[in-house]
Design a protein around this motif. Sequence first.
Motif, PDB file in Angstrom:
ATOM      1  N   ILE A 102       0.842  -1.200   0.000  1.00 27.10           N
ATOM      2  CA  ILE A 102       0.000   0.000   0.000  1.00 27.10           C
ATOM      3  C   ILE A 102       0.878   1.251   0.000  1.00 27.10           C
ATOM      4  O   ILE A 102       0.639   2.197  -0.745  1.00 27.10           O
ATOM      5  N   ARG A 103       1.899   1.251   0.845  1.00 27.52           N
ATOM      6  CA  ARG A 103       2.810   2.397   0.920  1.00 27.52           C
ATOM      7  C   ARG A 103       3.477   2.644  -0.428  1.00 27.52           C
ATOM      8  O   ARG A 103       3.597   3.777  -0.888  1.00 27.52           O
ATOM      9  N   LYS A 104       3.868   1.575  -1.102  1.00 29.34           N
ATOM     10  CA  LYS A 104       4.511   1.688  -2.410  1.00 29.34           C
ATOM     11  C   LYS A 104       3.545   2.286  -3.439  1.00 29.34           C
ATOM     12  O   LYS A 104       3.913   3.161  -4.222  1.00 29.34           O
ATOM     13  N   ILE A 105       2.286   1.824  -3.416  1.00 26.31           N
ATOM     14  CA  ILE A 105       1.267   2.342  -4.342  1.00 26.31           C
ATOM     15  C   ILE A 105       1.017   3.828  -4.079  1.00 26.31           C
ATOM     16  O   ILE A 105       0.946   4.634  -5.008  1.00 26.31           O
ATOM     17  N   LEU A 106       0.885   4.203  -2.799  1.00 29.95           N
ATOM     18  CA  LEU A 106       0.634   5.610  -2.447  1.00 29.95           C
ATOM     19  C   LEU A 106       1.783   6.509  -2.878  1.00 29.95           C
ATOM     20  O   LEU A 106       1.568   7.619  -3.379  1.00 29.95           O
ATOM     21  N   LEU A 107       3.000   6.034  -2.694  1.00 28.63           N
ATOM     22  CA  LEU A 107       4.164   6.817  -3.116  1.00 28.63           C
ATOM     23  C   LEU A 107       4.181   6.980  -4.635  1.00 28.63           C
ATOM     24  O   LEU A 107       4.518   8.047  -5.142  1.00 28.63           O
ATOM     25  N   GLN A 108       3.790   5.928  -5.352  1.00 34.08           N
ATOM     26  CA  GLN A 108       3.753   5.989  -6.816  1.00 34.08           C
ATOM     27  C   GLN A 108       2.686   6.982  -7.269  1.00 34.08           C
ATOM     28  O   GLN A 108       2.916   7.795  -8.167  1.00 34.08           O
ATOM     29  N   GLU A 109       1.505   6.935  -6.620  1.00 36.80           N
ATOM     30  CA  GLU A 109       0.426   7.861  -6.979  1.00 36.80           C
ATOM     31  C   GLU A 109       0.845   9.300  -6.691  1.00 36.80           C
ATOM     32  O   GLU A 109       0.544  10.197  -7.457  1.00 36.80           O
ATOM     33  N   ARG A 110       1.510   9.507  -5.596  1.00 39.67           N
ATOM     34  CA  ARG A 110       1.991  10.850  -5.237  1.00 39.67           C
ATOM     35  C   ARG A 110       2.983  11.363  -6.272  1.00 39.67           C
ATOM     36  O   ARG A 110       2.942  12.513  -6.688  1.00 39.67           O
ATOM     37  N   ALA A 111       3.855  10.480  -6.717  1.00 42.34           N
ATOM     38  CA  ALA A 111       4.846  10.861  -7.739  1.00 42.34           C
ATOM     39  C   ALA A 111       4.159  11.182  -9.057  1.00 42.34           C
ATOM     40  O   ALA A 111       4.551  12.128  -9.762  1.00 42.34           O
ATOM     41  N   ASP A 112       3.123  10.422  -9.410  1.00 44.74           N
ATOM     42  CA  ASP A 112       2.382  10.677 -10.642  1.00 44.74           C
ATOM     43  C   ASP A 112       1.640  12.004 -10.567  1.00 44.74           C
ATOM     44  O   ASP A 112       1.488  12.705 -11.566  1.00 44.74           O
TER      45      ASP A 112
END
Length: 131
Positions: A119-129
Motif C-alpha cells: 500500500i505504501r509503495k502504491i501511495l508513493l507511486q500515486e503521489r509521484a504521478d
Amino acid sequence: MCRYAMYGPYKDIYACFDCRKSYKQRSTVELSEQDAKNRKYLCPQCRKPMANMGHDFKAPKHSDLKQWKKVKILYQEGITYYSCGCGGPGYRPKTLREVKEFLDNRFEPNEGKRILKRIRKILLQERADFL
C-alpha cells in the motif's frame, strides 16, 4: 530438551572468509570471563581475525566461491548459525541469488506487514504521478 544445554559446552565454529576455511574453537563458556573478553581467534593460515559463525555452521567447499560470498554477506548482516540444538538455526538461503530477497523479507514475518508495504509503495507511486 535442547541438545546444547544437555551435553555441556560445544565448540564454536569460526570462519576465515579470506582463506575460505573454518575451524572449531573453544567455546567462550569454557573460558574464564577475562579470557573470553580478551580472546581473539585468528586464522592459522593468514592470521586475520575469524568470524564466529555459531555451533550449527557447515562450511561450504573451499572451491565454492558463491557459497562463501553468500555466507560472508549473511554474516555482515548479523546472521549466524546459532540455535539451541533442537531444530537448527532456522531458514537460511541456499544460493547467493536468494540472499537479497531473504534480507528484504526477514523482518516482515506476517502478511499484514507485506500488505502495508505494498500500500505504501502504491501511495508513493500515486503521489509521484500527481506531482
